[in-house]
Motif scaffolding. Structure first.
Motif, PDB file in Angstrom:
ATOM      1  N   VAL A   1       0.839  -1.204   0.000  1.00 20.97           N
ATOM      2  CA  VAL A   1       0.000   0.000   0.000  1.00 20.97           C
ATOM      3  C   VAL A   1       0.873   1.251   0.000  1.00 20.97           C
ATOM      4  CG1 VAL A   1      -1.667   1.344   1.348  1.00 20.97           C
ATOM      5  CG2 VAL A   1      -1.979  -1.123   1.074  1.00 20.97           C
ATOM      6  N   ARG A   2       1.938   1.238   0.776  1.00 20.12           N
ATOM      7  CA  ARG A   2       2.849   2.396   0.795  1.00 20.12           C
ATOM      8  C   ARG A   2       3.457   2.630  -0.590  1.00 20.12           C
ATOM      9  NH1 ARG A   2       5.131  -0.184   5.772  1.00 20.12           N
ATOM     10  NH2 ARG A   2       4.086   0.746   7.575  1.00 20.12           N
ATOM     11  N   SER A   3       3.886   1.539  -1.223  1.00 18.50           N
ATOM     12  CA  SER A   3       4.487   1.676  -2.556  1.00 18.50           C
ATOM     13  C   SER A   3       3.447   2.138  -3.566  1.00 18.50           C
ATOM     14  CB  SER A   3       5.085   0.339  -2.994  1.00 18.50           C
ATOM     15  OG  SER A   3       6.155  -0.036  -2.150  1.00 18.50           O
ATOM     16  N   LEU A   4       2.226   1.623  -3.441  1.00 20.85           N
ATOM     17  CA  LEU A   4       1.164   2.024  -4.368  1.00 20.85           C
ATOM     18  C   LEU A   4       0.850   3.506  -4.199  1.00 20.85           C
ATOM     19  CD1 LEU A   4      -0.897   1.270  -6.514  1.00 20.85           C
ATOM     20  CD2 LEU A   4      -2.457   0.553  -4.684  1.00 20.85           C
ATOM     21  N   ARG A   5       0.866   3.967  -2.949  1.00 18.48           N
ATOM     22  CA  ARG A   5       0.643   5.405  -2.705  1.00 18.48           C
ATOM     23  C   ARG A   5       1.698   6.228  -3.441  1.00 18.48           C
ATOM     24  NH1 ARG A   5       0.150  10.465  -1.703  1.00 18.48           N
ATOM     25  NH2 ARG A   5      -0.946  11.200   0.140  1.00 18.48           N
ATOM     26  N   GLN A   6       2.940   5.803  -3.391  1.00 25.26           N
ATOM     27  CA  GLN A   6       4.018   6.515  -4.073  1.00 25.26           C
ATOM     28  C   GLN A   6       3.825   6.462  -5.592  1.00 25.26           C
ATOM     29  OE1 GLN A   6       7.955   5.250  -2.971  1.00 25.26           O
ATOM     30  NE2 GLN A   6       8.926   6.265  -4.728  1.00 25.26           N
ATOM     31  N   VAL A   7       3.411   5.296  -6.104  1.00 24.62           N
ATOM     32  CA  VAL A   7       3.215   5.149  -7.553  1.00 24.62           C
ATOM     33  C   VAL A   7       2.139   6.105  -8.043  1.00 24.62           C
ATOM     34  CG1 VAL A   7       2.408   3.577  -9.353  1.00 24.62           C
ATOM     35  CG2 VAL A   7       4.041   2.769  -7.636  1.00 24.62           C
ATOM     36  N   LEU A   8       1.024   6.221  -7.291  1.00 22.66           N
ATOM     37  CA  LEU A   8      -0.065   7.113  -7.710  1.00 22.66           C
ATOM     38  C   LEU A   8       0.416   8.565  -7.737  1.00 22.66           C
ATOM     39  CD1 LEU A   8      -3.108   5.556  -5.810  1.00 22.66           C
ATOM     40  CD2 LEU A   8      -2.570   5.389  -8.249  1.00 22.66           C
ATOM     41  N   ASP A   9       1.187   8.939  -6.749  1.00 26.71           N
ATOM     42  CA  ASP A   9       1.739  10.299  -6.741  1.00 26.71           C
ATOM     43  C   ASP A   9       2.618  10.536  -7.978  1.00 26.71           C
ATOM     44  OD1 ASP A   9       0.568  11.354  -4.471  1.00 26.71           O
ATOM     45  OD2 ASP A   9       2.145  10.615  -3.135  1.00 26.71           O
ATOM     46  N   GLN A  10       3.438   9.566  -8.310  1.00 26.67           N
ATOM     47  CA  GLN A  10       4.351   9.718  -9.434  1.00 26.67           C
ATOM     48  C   GLN A  10       3.600   9.698 -10.764  1.00 26.67           C
ATOM     49  OE1 GLN A  10       8.082   7.688  -6.984  1.00 26.67           O
ATOM     50  NE2 GLN A  10       6.989   6.479  -8.505  1.00 26.67           N
TER      51      GLN A  10
ATOM     52  N   ARG B   1      -5.974   1.685   8.075  1.00 27.76           N
ATOM     53  CA  ARG B   1      -6.830   0.557   8.454  1.00 27.76           C
ATOM     54  C   ARG B   1      -6.050  -0.757   8.423  1.00 27.76           C
ATOM     55  NH1 ARG B   1     -10.621   2.890  11.360  1.00 27.76           N
ATOM     56  NH2 ARG B   1     -11.787   4.465  10.204  1.00 27.76           N
ATOM     57  N   VAL B   2      -5.251  -0.941   7.392  1.00 26.49           N
ATOM     58  CA  VAL B   2      -4.456  -2.163   7.302  1.00 26.49           C
ATOM     59  C   VAL B   2      -3.435  -2.211   8.429  1.00 26.49           C
ATOM     60  CG1 VAL B   2      -2.841  -3.485   5.886  1.00 26.49           C
ATOM     61  CG2 VAL B   2      -4.799  -2.366   4.813  1.00 26.49           C
ATOM     62  N   ASP B   3      -2.854  -1.051   8.750  1.00 21.52           N
ATOM     63  CA  ASP B   3      -1.879  -0.991   9.830  1.00 21.52           C
ATOM     64  C   ASP B   3      -2.534  -1.366  11.159  1.00 21.52           C
ATOM     65  OD1 ASP B   3       0.656  -0.474  10.959  1.00 21.52           O
ATOM     66  OD2 ASP B   3       0.022   1.532  11.554  1.00 21.52           O
ATOM     67  N   ALA B   4      -3.763  -0.871  11.407  1.00 21.68           N
ATOM     68  CA  ALA B   4      -4.480  -1.199  12.643  1.00 21.68           C
ATOM     69  C   ALA B   4      -4.840  -2.687  12.678  1.00 21.68           C
ATOM     70  CB  ALA B   4      -5.740  -0.343  12.758  1.00 21.68           C
ATOM     71  N   ALA B   5      -5.240  -3.220  11.516  1.00 16.96           N
ATOM     72  CA  ALA B   5      -5.575  -4.647  11.450  1.00 16.96           C
ATOM     73  C   ALA B   5      -4.350  -5.500  11.736  1.00 16.96           C
ATOM     74  CB  ALA B   5      -6.143  -4.978  10.074  1.00 16.96           C
ATOM     75  N   MET B   6      -3.212  -5.101  11.214  1.00 13.99           N
ATOM     76  CA  MET B   6      -1.982  -5.857  11.440  1.00 13.99           C
ATOM     77  C   MET B   6      -1.587  -5.826  12.919  1.00 13.99           C
ATOM     78  SD  MET B   6       1.728  -5.371   9.632  1.00 13.99           S
ATOM     79  CE  MET B   6       3.127  -6.373  10.132  1.00 13.99           C
ATOM     80  N   ALA B   7      -1.766  -4.679  13.562  1.00 13.47           N
ATOM     81  CA  ALA B   7      -1.435  -4.567  14.980  1.00 13.47           C
ATOM     82  C   ALA B   7      -2.322  -5.493  15.811  1.00 13.47           C
ATOM     83  CB  ALA B   7      -1.588  -3.122  15.442  1.00 13.47           C
ATOM     84  N   ALA B   8      -3.618  -5.522  15.488  1.00 10.17           N
ATOM     85  CA  ALA B   8      -4.532  -6.401  16.216  1.00 10.17           C
ATOM     86  C   ALA B   8      -4.212  -7.867  15.948  1.00 10.17           C
ATOM     87  CB  ALA B   8      -5.974  -6.093  15.809  1.00 10.17           C
ATOM     88  N   SER B   9      -3.897  -8.184  14.697  1.00  4.69           N
ATOM     89  CA  SER B   9      -3.556  -9.564  14.348  1.00  4.69           C
ATOM     90  C   SER B   9      -2.305 -10.022  15.072  1.00  4.69           C
ATOM     91  CB  SER B   9      -3.359  -9.676  12.832  1.00  4.69           C
ATOM     92  OG  SER B   9      -3.058 -11.008  12.454  1.00  4.69           O
ATOM     93  N   GLY B  10      -1.359  -9.084  15.274  1.00  2.00           N
ATOM     94  CA  GLY B  10      -0.123  -9.434  15.955  1.00  2.00           C
ATOM     95  C   GLY B  10      -0.320  -9.759  17.425  1.00  2.00           C
ATOM     96  N   ARG B  11      -1.460  -9.370  17.989  1.00  2.00           N
ATOM     97  CA  ARG B  11      -1.733  -9.665  19.400  1.00  2.00           C
ATOM     98  C   ARG B  11      -2.453 -11.001  19.590  1.00  2.00           C
ATOM     99  NH1 ARG B  11      -2.813  -3.996  19.170  1.00  2.00           N
ATOM    100  NH2 ARG B  11      -5.066  -4.366  18.934  1.00  2.00           N
TER     101      ARG B  11
ATOM    102  N   LEU C   1      -5.824   6.325  -0.283  1.00  2.00           N
ATOM    103  CA  LEU C   1      -4.966   5.233   0.154  1.00  2.00           C
ATOM    104  C   LEU C   1      -4.378   5.473   1.542  1.00  2.00           C
ATOM    105  CD1 LEU C   1      -2.880   3.897  -2.873  1.00  2.00           C
ATOM    106  CD2 LEU C   1      -4.578   2.708  -1.499  1.00  2.00           C
ATOM    107  N   ASP C   2      -4.306   6.739   1.969  1.00  2.00           N
ATOM    108  CA  ASP C   2      -3.836   7.013   3.320  1.00  2.00           C
ATOM    109  C   ASP C   2      -4.751   6.343   4.345  1.00  2.00           C
ATOM    110  OD1 ASP C   2      -1.704   8.484   2.412  1.00  2.00           O
ATOM    111  OD2 ASP C   2      -2.756  10.414   2.544  1.00  2.00           O
TER     112      ASP C   2
END
Length: 258
Positions: free
Chosen positions: A45-54, A100-110, A94-95
């Protein structure tokens, strides 16, 4: 493998990789793998955000080279600016996806994933409720032909007296580890009951499933014997109390006519 210098080639590879991931992620054999997948998606997602900007920058930077099919540069430049605005909006959206994905990953890690619980196999034995042959069976076979097997099971289930039937079957030895069947017998199940019947040989049998968890306080059951032995119904001490012996006349035992 990424080229790191050909946008079109790398975009095609990303598209194919995402298609493969969409297919592979339909089932997770180990749910703990979701954490690693989320981590890679977050990076994507981070890379895709950069691609859209470019991509947006490329449209606005080269807008002087944009024309429509008729060669009108003004229209082409307008479309380039429109594409730039839409790409910038997509990048902004995408921000929220990233968060949302970051929050989901944090919850999944617990989550501490435990092995899937193993359910013990439900072993059952089969109690003979009633066995009919001759004219008595013909009447039930006619019900099967006319109304179907469920109707026949419903009728024969009326002969099931619960614990009394179970104890009578135990006394006579008609509790089986497997359903007793013979050549050309047909079998159908509805709930706890299993019906076996044979038009050619003219007999019908109804058995009730007895889960192993329900202890049978009587002589040990026997494995389904050969066809002839399985259908030879022994009499109880008093004939009037025998639920399983076939009648010797054209009608059924007392209280058992259709």
């Amino acid at each position: 493998m990424p080229t790191f210098n050909s946008p079109t080639a790398d975009a095609a590879e990303v598209s194919e990789a995402l298609r493969g991931l969409a297919h592979a992620s339909r089932v997770f054999e180990d749910p703990a793998d979701t954490y690693a997948v989320l981590g890679d998606l977050l990076a994507g997602v981070r890379s895709l955000r950069q691609v859209l900007d470019q991509l947006a920058t490329a449209h606005v930077t080269h807008r002087v080279r944009a024309h429509d099919d008729a060669g009108d540069q003004t229209v082409g430049a307008t479309n380039a600016l429109t594409a730039t605005a839409e790409l910038q909006q997509a990048a902004a959206l995408l921000d929220a996806v990233h968060d949302r994905v970051d929050a989901a990953m944090a919850a999944s890690g617990r989550i501490a994933w435990h092995p899937e619980p193993v359910q013990p196999a439900q072993v059952s034995r089969w109690v003979s409720v009633v066995f009919l042959q001759g004219q008595d069976a013909d009447e039930v076979l006619a019900v099967i032909d006319r109304d179907g097997t469920d109707a026949a099971i419903e009728h024969l289930a009326g002969f099931d007296m619960g614990d009394e039937t179970t104890q009578a079957a135990l006394v006579n030895g008609y509790v089986y580890d497997t359903i007793p069947t013979g050549h050309l017998d047909r079998i159908t199940t509805n709930g706890e009951y299993t019906l076996t019947y044979n038009h050619d040989h003219g007999h019908v049998s109804l058995l009730r499933r007895q889960p192993e968890s329900q202890e049978l306080a009587a002589p040990a059951s026997r494995t389904a014997p050969a066809r002839q032995g399985a259908r030879r119904q022994a009499r109880v001490v008093e004939d009037d109390d025998d639920w399983f012996a076939p009648s010797q006349s054209s009608s059924m035992s007392r209280g058992r006519a259709l």
